[in-house]
Design a protein around this motif. Structure first.
Motif, PDB file in Angstrom:
ATOM      1  N   THR A   1      26.567  44.604  48.710  1.00 57.64           N
ATOM      2  CA  THR A   1      27.256  45.584  48.379  1.00 57.64           C
ATOM      3  C   THR A   1      28.661  45.708  48.605  1.00 57.64           C
ATOM      4  N   GLY A   2      28.859  45.672  49.752  1.00 55.03           N
ATOM      5  CA  GLY A   2      30.308  45.905  50.143  1.00 55.03           C
ATOM      6  C   GLY A   2      31.236  44.859  49.759  1.00 55.03           C
ATOM      7  N   CYS A   3      30.712  43.420  49.727  1.00 58.00           N
ATOM      8  CA  CYS A   3      31.691  42.273  49.578  1.00 58.00           C
ATOM      9  C   CYS A   3      31.804  42.235  47.968  1.00 58.00           C
ATOM     10  N   GLN A   4      32.972  42.361  47.453  1.00 59.63           N
ATOM     11  CA  GLN A   4      33.203  42.186  46.151  1.00 59.63           C
ATOM     12  C   GLN A   4      33.849  41.005  45.578  1.00 59.63           C
ATOM     13  N   ASN A   5      33.798  40.418  44.503  1.00 66.95           N
ATOM     14  CA  ASN A   5      34.428  39.171  43.949  1.00 66.95           C
ATOM     15  C   ASN A   5      35.891  39.420  43.600  1.00 66.95           C
ATOM     16  N   VAL A   6      36.723  39.519  44.853  1.00 67.80           N
ATOM     17  CA  VAL A   6      38.105  39.920  44.699  1.00 67.80           C
ATOM     18  C   VAL A   6      38.720  38.587  43.987  1.00 67.80           C
ATOM     19  N   GLN A   7      38.301  37.348  44.056  1.00 65.80           N
ATOM     20  CA  GLN A   7      38.981  36.451  43.252  1.00 65.80           C
ATOM     21  C   GLN A   7      39.060  36.616  41.726  1.00 65.80           C
ATOM     22  N   LEU A   8      37.864  37.236  41.149  1.00 63.73           N
ATOM     23  CA  LEU A   8      37.623  37.736  40.109  1.00 63.73           C
ATOM     24  C   LEU A   8      38.657  38.985  39.560  1.00 63.73           C
ATOM     25  N   CYS A   9      38.763  39.972  40.515  1.00 66.76           N
ATOM     26  CA  CYS A   9      39.433  40.888  40.473  1.00 66.76           C
ATOM     27  C   CYS A   9      41.019  40.493  40.328  1.00 66.76           C
ATOM     28  N   THR A  10      41.190  39.807  41.246  1.00 68.30           N
ATOM     29  CA  THR A  10      42.856  39.427  41.180  1.00 68.30           C
ATOM     30  C   THR A  10      43.054  38.322  39.883  1.00 68.30           C
ATOM     31  N   ALA A  11      42.008  37.617  39.331  1.00 70.79           N
ATOM     32  CA  ALA A  11      42.366  36.953  38.128  1.00 70.79           C
ATOM     33  C   ALA A  11      42.407  37.752  36.657  1.00 70.79           C
ATOM     34  N   ILE A  12      41.661  38.698  37.016  1.00 73.24           N
ATOM     35  CA  ILE A  12      41.861  39.895  35.862  1.00 73.24           C
ATOM     36  C   ILE A  12      43.172  40.671  35.836  1.00 73.24           C
ATOM     37  N   LEU A  13      43.475  40.929  37.038  1.00 72.84           N
ATOM     38  CA  LEU A  13      44.992  41.641  37.280  1.00 72.84           C
ATOM     39  C   LEU A  13      45.924  40.663  36.750  1.00 72.84           C
ATOM     40  N   LYS A  14      45.924  39.463  37.157  1.00 72.15           N
ATOM     41  CA  LYS A  14      46.952  38.388  36.868  1.00 72.15           C
ATOM     42  C   LYS A  14      47.014  38.014  35.348  1.00 72.15           C
ATOM     43  N   LEU A  15      45.949  37.794  34.940  1.00 68.68           N
ATOM     44  CA  LEU A  15      45.805  37.240  33.525  1.00 68.68           C
ATOM     45  C   LEU A  15      45.710  38.185  32.395  1.00 68.68           C
ATOM     46  N   THR A  16      45.407  39.296  32.831  1.00 61.54           N
ATOM     47  CA  THR A  16      45.243  40.558  31.510  1.00 61.54           C
ATOM     48  C   THR A  16      46.510  41.464  31.679  1.00 61.54           C
ATOM     49  N   PHE A  17      47.159  41.804  32.609  1.00 64.33           N
ATOM     50  CA  PHE A  17      48.049  42.728  32.773  1.00 64.33           C
ATOM     51  C   PHE A  17      49.422  42.182  33.142  1.00 64.33           C
ATOM     52  N   SER A  18      50.501  42.836  32.571  1.00 68.15           N
ATOM     53  CA  SER A  18      51.704  42.358  32.719  1.00 68.15           C
ATOM     54  C   SER A  18      52.441  42.693  33.989  1.00 68.15           C
ATOM     55  N   PRO A  19      53.077  41.975  34.921  1.00 63.92           N
ATOM     56  CA  PRO A  19      53.534  42.258  36.140  1.00 63.92           C
ATOM     57  C   PRO A  19      54.328  43.675  36.018  1.00 63.92           C
ATOM     58  N   GLU A  20      55.110  43.995  35.093  1.00 62.67           N
ATOM     59  CA  GLU A  20      55.821  45.201  34.901  1.00 62.67           C
ATOM     60  C   GLU A  20      54.841  46.345  34.686  1.00 62.67           C
ATOM     61  N   LEU A  21      53.749  46.198  34.205  1.00 71.25           N
ATOM     62  CA  LEU A  21      52.754  47.250  34.029  1.00 71.25           C
ATOM     63  C   LEU A  21      51.995  47.466  35.517  1.00 71.25           C
ATOM     64  N   ILE A  22      51.293  46.613  36.135  1.00 75.24           N
ATOM     65  CA  ILE A  22      50.523  46.641  37.012  1.00 75.24           C
ATOM     66  C   ILE A  22      51.354  46.620  38.547  1.00 75.24           C
ATOM     67  N   GLY A  23      52.535  46.167  38.580  1.00 80.54           N
ATOM     68  CA  GLY A  23      53.488  46.349  39.694  1.00 80.54           C
ATOM     69  C   GLY A  23      52.775  45.687  41.022  1.00 80.54           C
ATOM     70  N   SER A  24      52.824  46.743  42.223  1.00 84.70           N
ATOM     71  CA  SER A  24      52.623  46.326  43.491  1.00 84.70           C
ATOM     72  C   SER A  24      50.842  46.466  43.525  1.00 84.70           C
ATOM     73  N   MET A  25      50.195  46.859  42.705  1.00 80.04           N
ATOM     74  CA  MET A  25      48.879  47.192  42.678  1.00 80.04           C
ATOM     75  C   MET A  25      48.105  45.824  42.483  1.00 80.04           C
ATOM     76  N   TYR A  26      48.734  44.790  42.156  1.00 78.10           N
ATOM     77  CA  TYR A  26      48.353  43.515  42.253  1.00 78.10           C
ATOM     78  C   TYR A  26      47.761  43.103  43.678  1.00 78.10           C
ATOM     79  N   MET A  27      48.142  43.667  44.709  1.00 77.90           N
ATOM     80  CA  MET A  27      48.085  43.235  46.001  1.00 77.90           C
ATOM     81  C   MET A  27      46.709  43.781  46.379  1.00 77.90           C
ATOM     82  N   PHE A  28      46.242  44.974  45.693  1.00 79.21           N
ATOM     83  CA  PHE A  28      45.038  45.629  45.942  1.00 79.21           C
ATOM     84  C   PHE A  28      43.744  44.747  46.392  1.00 79.21           C
TER      85      PHE A  28
END
Length: 333
Positions: free
Chosen positions: A231-258
């Motif tokens: 329950t506590g361990c999330q698929n952070v690789q999938l989350c990173t991929a979605i943030l990277k591939l679906t949002f522009s860097p100008e829009l997501i900004g530093s939250m790419y690091m979350f």
């Protein structure tokens, strides 16, 4: 982007290689693991992420990053940690695979439901649910290929599982270093302290929710530890991929690091749990195991005694055979 995509494919391939068709059929007949994955990953964790975003009054960009991480399925890190705490590996693998398949439908639904609070903001209006579904759908191919490899070549599947676990750790470390180096320390300084607090509290609360959920289902201790980690361990690789591939860097900004921060703290906290179990919980686990073995030996002895009693029933010993009077028979001609 290439590193994120390759890392995600290798992780999903390893997940598929860990799934056996026989175990999958057994879980479908008695879908406890499927139910726990549904409740833990798509009821408890999205609600937890939503409440933390409200409590810490996050802005819309940070809230979307936290929600996206909370709505992700379980990750392969839980499989590795379940081994270290003597958990139920079959349950761990089935929960990870089930949550990954359920995410294809439930993850966009959860994002749509919980992002309503920030609906009037630009980042939520531009939330690419179609791209999220496409990214999730692309993970089905390596999972299916992994299941086929497990069915045809079990030894190769075992090797791929080990490779995927190591690639998970290496990819996260490389991503953290590359992101920090390319974007500089100013990026980490732009992340609010509330986001750091959520990255610490969210996996910790997820572990507690998972353990409580398994307790409600009256599961044995080793299964409770497994559900807690799942329950506590999330698929952070999938989350990173979605943030990277679906949002522009100008829009997501530093939250790419979350998600990378979440991965850091979920690994550290899980490591502390493993250390605590090795130091304090191992003895009780051995006593429980010995008790089970003693019960098995006793039942086995009783079974042997019953078999001896059953085989002796109705038999004739030599003395009894000699004591039976033999009367001569007369044949009428």
């Amino acid at each position: 982007s290439v590193l994120v995509g390759l890392g995600l494919c290798v992780t999903m391939l390893g997940l598929g290689c860990a799934v056996e068709l026989g175990q999958l059929g057994q879980q479908l007949r008695r879908p406890v693991g499927l139910l726990l994955a549904l409740l833990g990953q798509f009821v408890a964790m999205p609600l937890l992420a939503f409440l933390l975003a409200l409590i810490f009054a996050l802005d819309e960009v940070a809230a979307v990053a936290v929600l996206l991480c909370g709505c992700c399925p379980g990750g392969n890190l839980s499989n590795l940690m379940s081994v270290l705490v003597d958990g139920d590996m079959n349950l761990s693998i089935i929960m990870t695979a089930s949550s990954t398949l359920l995410a294809l439908f439930l993850m966009p639904l959860c994002l749509w439901i919980y992002s309503r609070h920030w609906i009037n903001t630009a980042v939520v209006q531009l939330l690419p649910l179609g791209a999220v579904s496409l990214t999730l759908g692309s993970t089905l191919l390596p999972i299916g290929l992994g299941v086929l490899i497990r069915y045809r070549h079990p030894r190769a599947a075992d090797l791929l599982v080990k490779i995927s676990l190591w690639s998970l750790l290496v990819t996260l470390v490389v991503l953290f270093i590359l992101t920090g180096t390319m974007l500089g320390p100013d990026l980490l300084a732009q992340i609010p302290a509330s986001v750091y607090a959520i990255a610490v509290l969210m996996p910790l609360a997820g572990y507690a929710l998972g353990y409580g959920l398994a307790t409600v289902f009256k599961m044995p201790p080793h299964c409770r530890r497994t559900v807690s980690l799942e329950t506590g361990c999330q698929n952070v690789q999938l989350c990173t991929a979605i943030l990277k591939l679906t949002f522009s860097p100008e829009l997501i900004g530093s939250m790419y690091m979350f998600p990378l921060l979440y991965a850091l703290f979920q690994s550290a906290e899980a490591g502390l749990f493993v250390l605590a179990y090795k130091m304090y919980g191992r003895d009780s686990y051995k006593q429980d195991t010995l008790g089970e073995e003693e019960d098995t030996d006793i039942s086995y002895k009783k079974l042997k005694e019953e078999e001896v009693a059953d085989t002796s029933y109705g038999t004739v010993t030599t003395e009894e055979h000699n004591s039976i009077p033999m009367e001569p028979t007369q044949t009428a001609l």
